[in-house]
Design a protein around this motif. Structure first.
Motif, mmCIF file in Angstrom:
data_model
loop_
_atom_site.group_PDB
_atom_site.id
_atom_site.type_symbol
_atom_site.label_atom_id
_atom_site.label_comp_id
_atom_site.label_asym_id
_atom_site.label_seq_id
_atom_site.Cartn_x
_atom_site.Cartn_y
_atom_site.Cartn_z
ATOM 1 N N ILE A 34 36.872 31.639 34.185
ATOM 2 C CA ILE A 34 36.763 31.617 35.574
ATOM 3 C C ILE A 34 35.668 30.540 35.940
ATOM 4 C CG2 ILE A 34 35.757 32.569 37.862
ATOM 5 C CD1 ILE A 34 37.022 35.344 36.966
ATOM 6 N N GLY A 35 35.916 29.631 36.597
ATOM 7 C CA GLY A 35 35.021 28.365 36.869
ATOM 8 C C GLY A 35 34.040 28.656 37.961
ATOM 9 N N THR A 36 33.143 27.743 38.464
ATOM 10 C CA THR A 36 32.202 27.796 39.534
ATOM 11 C C THR A 36 32.786 28.026 40.801
ATOM 12 O OG1 THR A 36 31.798 25.481 39.422
ATOM 13 C CG2 THR A 36 30.341 26.504 38.114
ATOM 14 N N ASP A 37 34.150 27.439 41.000
ATOM 15 C CA ASP A 37 34.613 27.671 42.093
ATOM 16 C C ASP A 37 35.421 29.102 42.092
ATOM 17 O OD1 ASP A 37 37.056 27.473 40.367
ATOM 18 O OD2 ASP A 37 37.905 26.167 41.421
ATOM 19 N N ARG A 38 35.276 29.897 41.374
ATOM 20 C CA ARG A 38 35.739 31.494 41.202
ATOM 21 C C ARG A 38 37.070 31.541 41.662
ATOM 22 N NH1 ARG A 38 31.483 34.975 41.118
ATOM 23 N NH2 ARG A 38 32.494 36.343 42.415
ATOM 24 N N THR A 39 37.813 30.518 41.317
ATOM 25 C CA THR A 39 39.413 30.705 41.512
ATOM 26 C C THR A 39 39.980 31.311 40.133
ATOM 27 O OG1 THR A 39 39.640 28.702 42.813
ATOM 28 C CG2 THR A 39 41.804 29.439 41.771
ATOM 29 N N LEU A 40 40.906 32.391 40.281
ATOM 30 C CA LEU A 40 41.485 32.804 39.282
ATOM 31 C C LEU A 40 42.689 32.335 38.937
ATOM 32 C CD1 LEU A 40 41.149 36.682 40.554
ATOM 33 C CD2 LEU A 40 39.644 35.150 39.021
ATOM 34 N N ASP A 41 43.082 31.918 37.783
ATOM 35 C CA ASP A 41 44.413 31.402 37.266
ATOM 36 C C ASP A 41 45.294 32.628 37.350
ATOM 37 O OD1 ASP A 41 43.946 33.135 35.206
ATOM 38 O OD2 ASP A 41 43.647 31.259 33.609
ATOM 39 N N ASP A 42 46.411 32.506 37.065
ATOM 40 C CA ASP A 42 47.640 33.447 37.241
ATOM 41 C C ASP A 42 47.532 34.930 36.241
ATOM 42 O OD1 ASP A 42 49.035 32.030 38.947
ATOM 43 O OD2 ASP A 42 50.452 31.440 37.460
ATOM 44 N N ALA A 43 46.704 34.601 35.142
ATOM 45 C CA ALA A 43 46.703 35.819 34.208
ATOM 46 C C ALA A 43 45.304 36.462 34.684
ATOM 47 C CB ALA A 43 46.257 35.096 32.813
#
Length: 101
Positions: free
Chosen positions: A22-31
């Protein structure tokens, strides 16, 4: 330590630990979104409660309390999404592997 790869939903994989980035933008990928959904939306809530920043190489180990087949989740920060490089991934996954021991 045995490290393996497989195809399928991450949250359904039997493992001692699942590794999620998880990056600093806290966006979750599909997994990661699938893991969060399997945990009833508690993954991001737990990361917020412990002050997880998503900075490159920062890790957080969370128990799953039996809600998914894996015993724990190792979350690793990948930094700012626009700044991710191959070296960023190498350092992040190395940190995650050390935290999973």
């Amino acid at each position: 330590m045995n490290i393996g790869t497989t195809i399928g939903l991450l949250a359904d994989q039997p493992a001692d630990a699942l590794l999620v980035a998880i990056g600093t933008d806290r966006t979750l990928d599909d997994a990661a979104s699938g893991v969060d959904a399997a945990l009833n939306g508690q993954l991001l809530a737990a990361l917020t409660s412990v002050g997880f920043t998503g900075k490159t190489g920062v890790t957080c180990v969370l128990p799953t309390f039996g809600q998914i087949t894996a015993a724990r989740i190792v979350v690793v920060g990948t930094g700012k999404p626009d700044d991710i490089t191959n070296d960023t991934h190498r350092r992040a996954w190395g940190a995650a592997a050390r935290a999973a021991r």
